[in-house]
Write an enzyme that holds these catalytic residues in place. Structure first.
Site, PDB file in Angstrom:
ATOM      1  N   ALA A  64     -40.423  61.047  75.427  1.00  0.00           N
ATOM      2  CA  ALA A  64     -40.100  61.837  74.238  1.00  0.00           C
ATOM      3  C   ALA A  64     -38.671  62.370  74.286  1.00  0.00           C
ATOM      4  CB  ALA A  64     -41.086  62.993  74.091  1.00  0.00           C
ATOM      5  N   LEU A  96     -37.553  64.209  76.990  1.00  0.00           N
ATOM      6  CA  LEU A  96     -37.502  65.420  77.806  1.00  0.00           C
ATOM      7  C   LEU A  96     -37.303  65.070  79.285  1.00  0.00           C
ATOM      8  CD1 LEU A  96     -40.285  67.530  76.097  1.00  0.00           C
ATOM      9  CD2 LEU A  96     -37.856  67.408  75.622  1.00  0.00           C
ATOM     10  N   GLU A 115     -32.981  56.275  89.768  1.00  0.00           N
ATOM     11  CA  GLU A 115     -33.214  55.831  88.375  1.00  0.00           C
ATOM     12  C   GLU A 115     -32.392  54.569  88.086  1.00  0.00           C
ATOM     13  OE1 GLU A 115     -34.684  58.226  85.691  1.00  0.00           O
ATOM     14  OE2 GLU A 115     -34.457  56.738  84.115  1.00  0.00           O
ATOM     15  N   ASP A 160     -29.778  64.837  83.418  1.00  0.00           N
ATOM     16  CA  ASP A 160     -31.222  65.084  83.476  1.00  0.00           C
ATOM     17  C   ASP A 160     -31.651  65.584  84.853  1.00  0.00           C
ATOM     18  OD1 ASP A 160     -30.970  63.997  81.000  1.00  0.00           O
ATOM     19  OD2 ASP A 160     -32.044  62.137  81.459  1.00  0.00           O
TER      20      ASP A 160
HETATM   21  P1  ADP Z   1     -38.487  60.021  79.649  1.00  0.00           P
HETATM   22  O1  ADP Z   1     -37.594  60.140  78.461  1.00  0.00           O
HETATM   23  O2  ADP Z   1     -39.689  60.915  79.512  1.00  0.00           O
HETATM   24  O3  ADP Z   1     -37.766  60.176  80.931  1.00  0.00           O
HETATM   25  P2  ADP Z   1     -38.851  57.375  80.690  1.00  0.00           P
HETATM   26  O4  ADP Z   1     -39.331  56.132  80.078  1.00  0.00           O
HETATM   27  O5  ADP Z   1     -37.489  57.403  81.256  1.00  0.00           O
HETATM   28  O6  ADP Z   1     -39.054  58.526  79.602  1.00  0.00           O
HETATM   29  O7  ADP Z   1     -39.828  57.798  81.874  1.00  0.00           O
HETATM   30  C1  ADP Z   1     -41.226  57.817  81.667  1.00  0.00           C
HETATM   31  C2  ADP Z   1     -41.912  57.254  82.893  1.00  0.00           C
HETATM   32  O8  ADP Z   1     -41.789  58.173  83.992  1.00  0.00           O
HETATM   33  C3  ADP Z   1     -43.387  57.052  82.708  1.00  0.00           C
HETATM   34  O9  ADP Z   1     -43.681  55.833  82.076  1.00  0.00           O
HETATM   35  C4  ADP Z   1     -43.878  57.089  84.153  1.00  0.00           C
HETATM   36  O10 ADP Z   1     -43.654  55.851  84.792  1.00  0.00           O
HETATM   37  C5  ADP Z   1     -42.968  58.116  84.780  1.00  0.00           C
HETATM   38  N1  ADP Z   1     -43.647  59.431  84.712  1.00  0.00           N
HETATM   39  C6  ADP Z   1     -43.349  60.475  83.920  1.00  0.00           C
HETATM   40  N2  ADP Z   1     -44.214  61.507  84.095  1.00  0.00           N
HETATM   41  C7  ADP Z   1     -45.091  61.085  85.039  1.00  0.00           C
HETATM   42  C8  ADP Z   1     -46.230  61.667  85.666  1.00  0.00           C
HETATM   43  N3  ADP Z   1     -46.679  62.877  85.320  1.00  0.00           N
HETATM   44  N4  ADP Z   1     -46.880  60.947  86.613  1.00  0.00           N
HETATM   45  C9  ADP Z   1     -46.446  59.719  86.959  1.00  0.00           C
HETATM   46  N5  ADP Z   1     -45.388  59.112  86.394  1.00  0.00           N
HETATM   47  C10 ADP Z   1     -44.711  59.779  85.447  1.00  0.00           C
HETATM   48 MG    MG Z   2     -36.158  58.940  81.550  1.00  0.00          MG
END
Ligand code: ADP
Ligand code: MG
Length: 383
Positions: free
Chosen positions: A120, A122, A157, A169
């Site tokens: 989203a 965040l 990352e 971030d």
């Molecule tokens: P964002 O903008 O939220 O960073 P991303 O696509 O970069 O979106 O990262 C999202 C990914 O991070 C998820 O698909 C998952 O792989 C990992 N992730 C985020 N929160 C969790 C969580 N609570 N537990 C495990 N993996 C998580």
């Molecule tokens: Mg991300």
């Protein structure tokens, strides 16, 4: 540091030897597309976070358990490799960073849970990386500083998720401070806290629920347009190495004939300046003046930098003349994700109801919203 509670979802994994770490998601108040131009950003950590519980394993085996994905993974440390798209990749990426820094990494059990909405805008991924990095630093007694951990999380990352993100971030997650924003200099990584006293206002994010695929290709195009601008300015002003060093006079003088590059660079130079003035507003406690700058940022991103989309514009234009909303703009790289709004507390419920109804009618999608409070950055919350 405040007292943050261990979420119930992790309690079943906790033994006498467990370390529990909380690392938050982030918002960015002002300063969009300024990071790769060596400018400033103004993020803050929020009350949505990722939590990890870790303890040592005998030997070199990793046991990872995701509550949210309801999945466990077992792997030998020597076998870890990037698995882009899978939650484990962010954890492996951090382990890999510790190894590259010459740390001996023992086997460990790690359970992870979070309430940062995924994808989203965040930065749930940065929250994961920072939670894991901070937890391993404690578990292994590695002694890395927060700044080193932020850089390692960013490298994780890049290398394990394949996302060439800036440092904002991870920095925001690790350095957040309750009720403050962080003015981060993306060139030197120097930072300063400014108070964000919201009083009768709250921060609300509206999630467009769209992610247009243009995002990554347009991002690269914007970066090269900025580089083109720097090159043109550099011909007359050799000391200019990034748009951070440029003034509007230089932009007008050197890029004036190149209409598109001019608009892109104008936005960036003005945004860096706007952020500085926004910090003065915060110091003076003038939230109204700060909010006006958020609208100005949105207009620049939408009309000059052209990274908005109809859904983001719709959400900002709909609150623009509402006296309960003192500031609103798209947040993040663009082409979808959330808008960030500063809204009078008393009016939130009514506004959300009306905006959701309109958004559904006009854009054909359910609007999601998140109320966020500004909280402290990464810390150990239990051991
Ligand atoms: P964002 O903008 O939220 O960073 P991303 O696509 O970069 O979106 O990262 C999202 C990914 O991070 C998820 O698909 C998952 O792989 C990992 N992730 C985020 N929160 C969790 C969580 N609570 N537990 C495990 N993996 C998580
Ligand atoms: Mg991300």
């Amino acid at each position: 540091m405040r007292d943050y509670k261990i979420p119930d979802q992790l309690k079943q994994f906790i033994t006498a030897d467990t370390i529990v770490v909380r690392s938050p998601g982030r918002i960015n108040l002002i300063g969009e597309h300024t990071d790769y131009n060596e400018g400033f950003v103004l993020p803050a950590a929020i009350d949505k976070a990722v939590y990890v519980a870790v303890e040592k394993n005998p030997g070199t085996r990793l046991n990872l358990q995701s509550v949210d994905f309801n999945e466990s993974i077992e792997v030998e440390i020597r076998d870890i490799k990037p698995v882009p798209g899978h939650w484990s990749t962010y954890i492996f990426g951090v382990v890999d960073q510790f190894i590259r820094k010459g740390q001996f990494v023992t086997g460990f059990k790690l359970s992870i849970y979070g309430d940062v909405p995924l994808g989203a805008g965040l930065s749930s991924s940065a929250a994961v990386e920072c939670a894991v990095a901070f937890a391993l630093n404690e578990l292994l007694q590695s002694g890395f500083s927060r700044k080193e951990l932020a850089l390692m999380a960013q490298a994780a990352e890049h290398q394990y998720a394949g996302v060439k993100c800036g440092i904002m971030d991870q920095f925001a997650s690790l350095f957040g401070k309750k009720d403050h924003v962080i003015r981060l200099d993306c060139r030197s990584l120097e930072y300063e806290y400014f108070p964000l006293e919201l009083g009768e206002y709250v921060i609300v994010l509206f999630d467009t629920m769209v992610k247009h695929s243009l995002g990554s290709s347009e991002y690269n195009i914007r970066r090269s347009q900025c580089e083109e601008g720097v090159m043109l300015i550099g011909q007359n002003y050799p000391s200019v190495h990034s748009l951070r060093d440029a003034t509007m006079e230089m932009v007008n003088e050197c890029i004036g004939e190149f209409e598109t590059a001019h608009r892109r660079c104008k936005y960036v130079v003005e945004e860096i300046d706007r952020l500085q003035k926004g910090c003065e507003d915060l110091q003076a406690g003038d939230l109204i003046a700060f909010g006006k700058k958020m609208f100005a940022t949105h207009d620049g991103l939408s009309k000059e930098y052209e990274v908005s989309c109809k859904e983001l514009d719709y959400l900002v234009d709909n609150v623009r003349n509402n006296p309960a909303v003192i500031g609103a703009r798209m947040m993040g790289g663009g082409f979808g994700g959330c808008t960030i709004n500063i809204i009078s507390k008393d009016m939130v419920e009514e506004l959300v109801a009306k905006l959701s109804e309109d958004y559904k009618k006009d854009m054909g999608k359910e609007l999601k919203h998140y109320l966020v409070n500004i909280e402290d950055g990464t810390s150990v919350i239990g051991r």
